[in-house]
Design an enzyme around this catalytic site. Structure first.
Site, PDB file in Angstrom:
ATOM      1  N   ARG A 103      18.138  -7.635   6.149  1.00  0.00           N
ATOM      2  CA  ARG A 103      17.799  -6.234   5.933  1.00  0.00           C
ATOM      3  C   ARG A 103      18.408  -5.759   4.623  1.00  0.00           C
ATOM      4  O   ARG A 103      19.623  -5.923   4.401  1.00  0.00           O
ATOM      5  CB  ARG A 103      18.363  -5.435   7.116  1.00  0.00           C
ATOM      6  CG  ARG A 103      18.021  -3.989   7.143  1.00  0.00           C
ATOM      7  CD  ARG A 103      18.689  -3.420   8.393  1.00  0.00           C
ATOM      8  NE  ARG A 103      19.079  -2.049   8.222  1.00  0.00           N
ATOM      9  CZ  ARG A 103      18.349  -1.021   8.615  1.00  0.00           C
ATOM     10  NH1 ARG A 103      17.208  -1.238   9.222  1.00  0.00           N
ATOM     11  NH2 ARG A 103      18.766   0.198   8.437  1.00  0.00           N
ATOM     12  N   THR A 107      16.873  -0.179   1.148  1.00  0.00           N
ATOM     13  CA  THR A 107      15.505   0.227   1.496  1.00  0.00           C
ATOM     14  C   THR A 107      15.239   0.159   2.997  1.00  0.00           C
ATOM     15  O   THR A 107      14.205   0.626   3.465  1.00  0.00           O
ATOM     16  CB  THR A 107      14.479  -0.694   0.811  1.00  0.00           C
ATOM     17  OG1 THR A 107      14.669  -2.020   1.326  1.00  0.00           O
ATOM     18  CG2 THR A 107      14.641  -0.701  -0.700  1.00  0.00           C
ATOM     19  N   ASP A 199      19.938  -9.024  22.502  1.00  0.00           N
ATOM     20  CA  ASP A 199      19.791  -9.775  21.251  1.00  0.00           C
ATOM     21  C   ASP A 199      19.470 -11.228  21.592  1.00  0.00           C
ATOM     22  O   ASP A 199      20.327 -11.966  22.093  1.00  0.00           O
ATOM     23  CB  ASP A 199      21.083  -9.682  20.427  1.00  0.00           C
ATOM     24  CG  ASP A 199      20.894 -10.303  19.048  1.00  0.00           C
ATOM     25  OD1 ASP A 199      20.496 -11.482  18.966  1.00  0.00           O
ATOM     26  OD2 ASP A 199      21.128  -9.602  18.053  1.00  0.00           O
ATOM     27  N   ASP A 202      21.723 -13.945  19.885  1.00  0.00           N
ATOM     28  CA  ASP A 202      23.082 -13.973  20.431  1.00  0.00           C
ATOM     29  C   ASP A 202      23.107 -14.615  21.805  1.00  0.00           C
ATOM     30  O   ASP A 202      23.998 -15.402  22.120  1.00  0.00           O
ATOM     31  CB  ASP A 202      23.643 -12.547  20.528  1.00  0.00           C
ATOM     32  CG  ASP A 202      24.182 -12.057  19.195  1.00  0.00           C
ATOM     33  OD1 ASP A 202      24.277 -12.873  18.249  1.00  0.00           O
ATOM     34  OD2 ASP A 202      24.476 -10.858  19.083  1.00  0.00           O
TER      35      ASP A 202
HETATM   36  N1  URA Z   1      15.899  -8.496  18.194  1.00  0.00           N
HETATM   37  C1  URA Z   1      16.467  -8.840  19.369  1.00  0.00           C
HETATM   38  O1  URA Z   1      17.053  -9.910  19.503  1.00  0.00           O
HETATM   39  N2  URA Z   1      16.329  -7.978  20.409  1.00  0.00           N
HETATM   40  C2  URA Z   1      15.691  -6.804  20.295  1.00  0.00           C
HETATM   41  O2  URA Z   1      15.598  -6.070  21.278  1.00  0.00           O
HETATM   42  C3  URA Z   1      15.125  -6.465  19.051  1.00  0.00           C
HETATM   43  C4  URA Z   1      15.250  -7.327  18.012  1.00  0.00           C
END
Ligand code: URA
Length: 208
Positions: A103, A107, A199, A202
Site C-alpha cells: 500500500r 495515495t 487475516d 496471518d
Molecule cells: N485480507 C484479509 O486477509 N482479510 C480480510 O478480511 C481482508 C483482506
C-alpha cells in the site's frame, strides 16, 4: 453479482465454516484452505481445453483426452502463496508468475514492489490467486499487470469475496470471471471482510 461465480458444494460450506471459526488453529486452517482451494479450482478450470489422443490400457488401445492448455498461476503476495502449492499440484506443468504489492501510504493505492511473469503468458490461461477479495485494489493492480504483459484469458480465484471487491474488478475488467466460495456482506472501516475469517495470511502462515 455479474462476473462472480459462487462455487456451491457442501464440502465448500464445511471448509468455510472451519476457516471462519476463530478457534481453528494453524494446522486445520491450512488443511481446510488447501481443500477449499482444490474444490474452487475444479470449477474455475471447467472450461480448459482437451486434446484428443490415445493410450494403451493393459487390455487395448483407448481413446483419451489430455489437458491442452498452458496454465499460468499468479499468486498475489503474500496470501496468494497459501493457494499456490495446491493449484501447482493440480497443474504440475503450470508456470508461476509473482506479483508483490504494497500500500502506498501517500495515495492509499497498491503499488507494485516485485513482479516476475513467465514468458508465454499471452497465450495462457491465467489464474490469479487472491484469497480475500476485499477492496479489489490488489486484484485490479494484478489484472493491470498481467493484461499489460499480454494475458487475455484471466480468471480470479478467491476464498471470500466482498461486494466492494467484486464491483471494483467488474468495473475495470468486466470480462474477468471471479470464482469464490462465498460473497460476504461488506467491509468494515479497516477494510476487513465481514463476517470474513480475519487475516488470511496471518492465519495460514501463523503470523500476526
Ligand atoms: N485480507 C484479509 O486477509 N482479510 C480480510 O478480511 C481482508 C483482506
Amino acid at each position: 453479482m455479474p462476473g462472480l461465480v459462487v462455487v456451491e458444494h457442501p464440502l465448500i460450506e464445511d471448509c468455510l465454516a472451519h476457516l471462519r471459526d476463530a478457534g481453528t488453529g494453524v494446522a486445520d486452517f491450512r488443511r481446510y484452505a488447501r481443500l477449499l482451494t482444490q474444490l474452487l479450482c475444479f470449477e474455475a478450470t471447467r472450461d480448459l481445453s482437451l486434446r484428443q489422443g490415445a493410450v494403451e490400457t493393459p487390455l487395448e488401445r483407448a481413446a483419451a483426452r489430455f489437458l491442452d492448455d498452458r496454465v499460468v498461476l499468479v499468486p498475489v503476495l503474500r496470501s496468494g502463496l497459501a493457494m499456490l502449492e495446491t493449484v501447482e499440484a493440480l497443474f504440475p506443468e503450470a508456470r508461476v508468475g509473482f506479483v508483490g504489492l504494497e500500500r502506498d501510504e501517500g495515495t492509499a493505492q497498491p503499488r507494485g514492489y516485485y513482479q516476475k511473469l513467465p514468458a508465454g503468458i499471452a497465450g495462457s490461461r491465467v489464474m490469479i490467486l487472491e484469497p480475500m477479495l476485499a477492496t479489489g485494489g490488489s486484484a485490479r493492480a494484478t489484472l493491470e499487470i498481467v493484461r499489460a504483459a499480454g494475458a487475455t484469458d484471466v480468471r480470479l480465484v478467491c476464498v471470500v469475496a466482498a461486494p466492494e471487491g467484486v464491483q471494483a474488478v467488474n468495473e475495470r475488467f468486466p470480462e474477468t470471471a471471479i470464482y469464490s466460495a462465498v460473497l460476504d456482506r461488506a467491509l468494515n472501516e479497516r477494510k476487513f471482510i465481514l463476517p470474513g475469517l480475519g487475516d488470511f495470511g496471518d492465519r495460514y502462515f501463523g503470523t500476526g
